[in-house]
Design an enzyme around this catalytic site. Structure first.
Site, PDB file in Angstrom:
ATOM      1  N   CYS A  33      -1.333  13.137   0.780  1.00  9.77           N
ATOM      2  CA  CYS A  33      -0.065  13.829   1.029  1.00  9.77           C
ATOM      3  C   CYS A  33       0.627  13.991  -0.333  1.00  9.77           C
ATOM      4  O   CYS A  33       0.192  13.395  -1.327  1.00  9.77           O
ATOM      5  CB  CYS A  33       0.813  12.995   1.965  1.00  9.77           C
ATOM      6  N   HIS A  38      -1.963   2.432  -0.360  1.00  9.53           N
ATOM      7  CA  HIS A  38      -2.912   1.571   0.339  1.00  9.53           C
ATOM      8  C   HIS A  38      -4.277   2.229   0.473  1.00  9.53           C
ATOM      9  O   HIS A  38      -4.654   2.737   1.526  1.00  9.53           O
ATOM     10  CB  HIS A  38      -2.349   1.191   1.715  1.00  9.53           C
ATOM     11  N   HIS A  84       5.541   3.136  -1.778  1.00  5.68           N
ATOM     12  CA  HIS A  84       6.185   2.630  -0.557  1.00  5.68           C
ATOM     13  C   HIS A  84       7.630   2.212  -0.761  1.00  5.68           C
ATOM     14  O   HIS A  84       8.316   1.903   0.209  1.00  5.68           O
ATOM     15  CB  HIS A  84       5.407   1.416  -0.037  1.00  5.68           C
ATOM     16  N   CYS A  90       7.891   7.405  -3.096  1.00  7.24           N
ATOM     17  CA  CYS A  90       7.842   8.743  -2.495  1.00  7.24           C
ATOM     18  C   CYS A  90       9.270   9.225  -2.214  1.00  7.24           C
ATOM     19  O   CYS A  90      10.093   8.461  -1.693  1.00  7.24           O
ATOM     20  CB  CYS A  90       7.042   8.680  -1.195  1.00  7.24           C
ATOM     21  N   GLU A 107       6.691  -0.760   2.921  1.00  7.91           N
ATOM     22  CA  GLU A 107       7.772   0.230   3.052  1.00  7.91           C
ATOM     23  C   GLU A 107       8.975  -0.378   3.767  1.00  7.91           C
ATOM     24  O   GLU A 107      10.123  -0.138   3.389  1.00  7.91           O
ATOM     25  CB  GLU A 107       7.268   1.474   3.807  1.00  7.91           C
ATOM     26  N   CYS A 125       7.854  11.115   8.132  1.00 13.02           N
ATOM     27  CA  CYS A 125       7.766  12.220   7.158  1.00 13.02           C
ATOM     28  C   CYS A 125       6.928  13.381   7.718  1.00 13.02           C
ATOM     29  O   CYS A 125       6.143  13.196   8.650  1.00 13.02           O
ATOM     30  CB  CYS A 125       7.189  11.712   5.844  1.00 13.02           C
ATOM     31  N   SER A 149      -3.949   0.995   5.417  1.00 11.39           N
ATOM     32  CA  SER A 149      -3.113   2.195   5.387  1.00 11.39           C
ATOM     33  C   SER A 149      -2.465   2.420   6.750  1.00 11.39           C
ATOM     34  O   SER A 149      -3.152   2.685   7.743  1.00 11.39           O
ATOM     35  CB  SER A 149      -3.972   3.406   5.003  1.00 11.39           C
ATOM     36  N   SER A 160      -3.703   8.611   2.160  1.00 19.08           N
ATOM     37  CA  SER A 160      -4.075   8.049   0.856  1.00 19.08           C
ATOM     38  C   SER A 160      -5.599   8.016   0.682  1.00 19.08           C
ATOM     39  O   SER A 160      -6.113   7.269  -0.139  1.00 19.08           O
ATOM     40  CB  SER A 160      -3.480   6.642   0.710  1.00 19.08           C
TER      41      SER A 160
HETATM   42  S1  SF4 Z   1       6.275   8.819   3.117  1.00 22.42           S
HETATM   43 FE1  SF4 Z   1       4.182   8.096   2.738  1.00 22.42          FE
HETATM   44  S2  SF4 Z   1       2.898   9.426   4.044  1.00 22.42           S
HETATM   45 FE2  SF4 Z   1       4.911  10.397   3.907  1.00 22.42          FE
HETATM   46  S3  SF4 Z   1       4.788  11.857   2.189  1.00 22.42           S
HETATM   47 FE3  SF4 Z   1       5.551   9.919   1.368  1.00 22.42          FE
HETATM   48  S4  SF4 Z   1       3.749   8.773   0.670  1.00 22.42           S
HETATM   49 FE4  SF4 Z   1       3.039  10.414   2.040  1.00 22.42          FE
END
Ligand code: SF4
Length: 284
Positions: A12, A40, A72, A94, A124, A190, A218, A262
Site C-alpha cells: 500500500c 510487518h 505503525h 503512515c 499501531e 484506511c 501482518s 506489506s
Molecule cells: S494504515 Fe497501514 S495498511 Fe493503511 S495505508 Fe497506512 S501502512 Fe498501509
C-alpha cells in the site's frame, strides 16, 4: 487451472513510503536504528537490515544516530526519550495512522474518552494509546466490550486500527452504542484496507481455492485470511511460495491469489509463477 490475481495487492502507499524513506535514510547516514519493525514483513525487514539499518530492543546513547520510526506509529513518550538521548528522528509513520493520532488527540482535548477498536498487542494500537494523556479503552470483539466501564462514560469517541475487519467494527459499534450516551464514531480503517477487504468478499466465492500471501505478523493480511476463510474453506494463508502444498490445488479449476499491504511484489510473483507451473503440470 486459471490463476486470478487480486486487483489490489502488494505494498500500500504507506508501506511503500516507509520503505523508500528507510532506504534513503540508510544511504544518507552511517548509524540508523529502528525500534521494532519498519513494517510487518520478514523479507522487507531483511532488506532494510541489509541496507545497514540496525534493529534495537531499547534506546541507548543516541548522539550521532538516527532513529527510524515505523509505519505503525510510535508513542510520544518513546520519541521524547529518544530526543533526550540525542537521537535524530526520521518518521516513517503512515499518514493514515498519523490521521488517527490527530483525531484521538483532538477528541481527548474536547473531553471525550477515547475507545480504540483494535488489537491491544499491535504496534499501531500502542502508538495510538501513546498519543493520549488519559487511559484508553481498547476493544477487539463484541465479546470483549467492557459494558460497566462504558456506562460510566459521559461522552466517548471511537477510532479504529487502520487494518481492522470493517464488518466486525460495525458489529462492535452497535454494541458500544447501547452503553455510551454520547458517542462519536470515526471509522479510521484506511482506504487500501477497505478496498482489499471489499475484493476479499467476492474473490473467494469466484475461485475454487484462495491463496493469501503475507506475514503471520501482518494484521491486514490476517484480516484478509479471516474474510476469505469465512467464504471459502479452501483458503490457504502463506508467507511465501515455500509454504505452498501441491495437494491444495488438486481438482481446482481456478485459484485466487491475494496479498497483504506489506507483501513484496517479488514474493507475490514467485507464488504466481509456481501456480502457473503447477497448472501446466495438471494439464499433462
Ligand atoms: S494504515 Fe497501514 S495498511 Fe493503511 S495505508 Fe497506512 S501502512 Fe498501509
Amino acid at each position: 487451472m486459471i490463476i486470478n490475481v487480486a486487483r489490489y495487492g502488494g505494498f500500500c502507499f504507506g508501506v511503500r513510503r516507509a520503505i523508500t524513506l528507510a532506504m534513503k535514510t540508510a544511504g544518507s547516514y552511517t548509524t540508523v536504528c529502528m525500534l521494532g519493525d519498519i513494517v510487518h514483513n520478514e523479507d522487507v525487514i531483511n532488506q532494510v537490515e541489509q541496507a545497514g539499518i540496525r534493529r534495537i530492543k531499547r534506546l541507548g546513547k543516541g548522539t550521532g544516530k538516527i532513529l527510524l520510526l515505523s509505519a505503525h506509529g510510535t508513542p510520544t513518550a518513546v520519541i521524547e526519550a529518544a530526543l533526550r538521548r540525542g537521537y535524530r528522528i526520521v518518521d516513517a509513520t503512515c499518514p493514515m495512522v498519523r490521521g488517527i493520532h490527530n483525531i484521538a488527540r483532538k477528541m481527548e482535548q474536547q473531553g471525550y474518552a477515547i475507545i480504540i477498536i483494535g488489537d491491544r498487542h499491535h504496534d499501531e494500537v500502542h502508538g495510538i494509546v501513546g498519543q493520549l494523556q488519559n487511559k484508553t479503552i481498547v476493544i477487539d470483539s463484541t465479546n470483549a466490550v467492557p459494558h460497566r466501564r462504558l456506562q460510566q462514560l459521559k461522552k466517548a469517541a471511537v477510532v479504529v486500527q487502520s487494518t481492522q475487519n470493517a464488518e466486525n467494527v460495525l458489529k462492535i459499534i452497535d454494541v458500544i452504542k447501547e452503553d455510551v450516551r454520547e458517542l462519536k464514531f470515526f471509522n479510521t480503517i484506511c482506504r487500501p484496507t477497505r478496498i482489499r477487504q471489499a475484493e476479499m468478499r467476492t474473490m473467494p466465492l469466484e475461485n475454487d481455492v484462495m491463496v493469501i500471501i503475507g506475514s503471520r505478523t501482518s494484521a491486514n493480511t490476517q484480516r484478509l485470511c479471516e474474510i476469505s476463510h469465512s467464504l471459502n474453506s479452501r483458503t490457504h494463508c502463506v508467507e511465501s511460495r515455500r509454504d505452498l502444498k501441491r495437494a491444495w490445488f488438486k481438482g481446482a479449476r481456478s485459484v485466487g491469489v491475494a496479498s497483504g499491504a506489506s507483501t513484496p511484489d517479488a514474493t507475490i510473483q514467485d507464488v504466481v509463477d509456481y501456480l502457473r507451473r503447477l497448472s501446466q503440470y495438471y494439464k499433462k
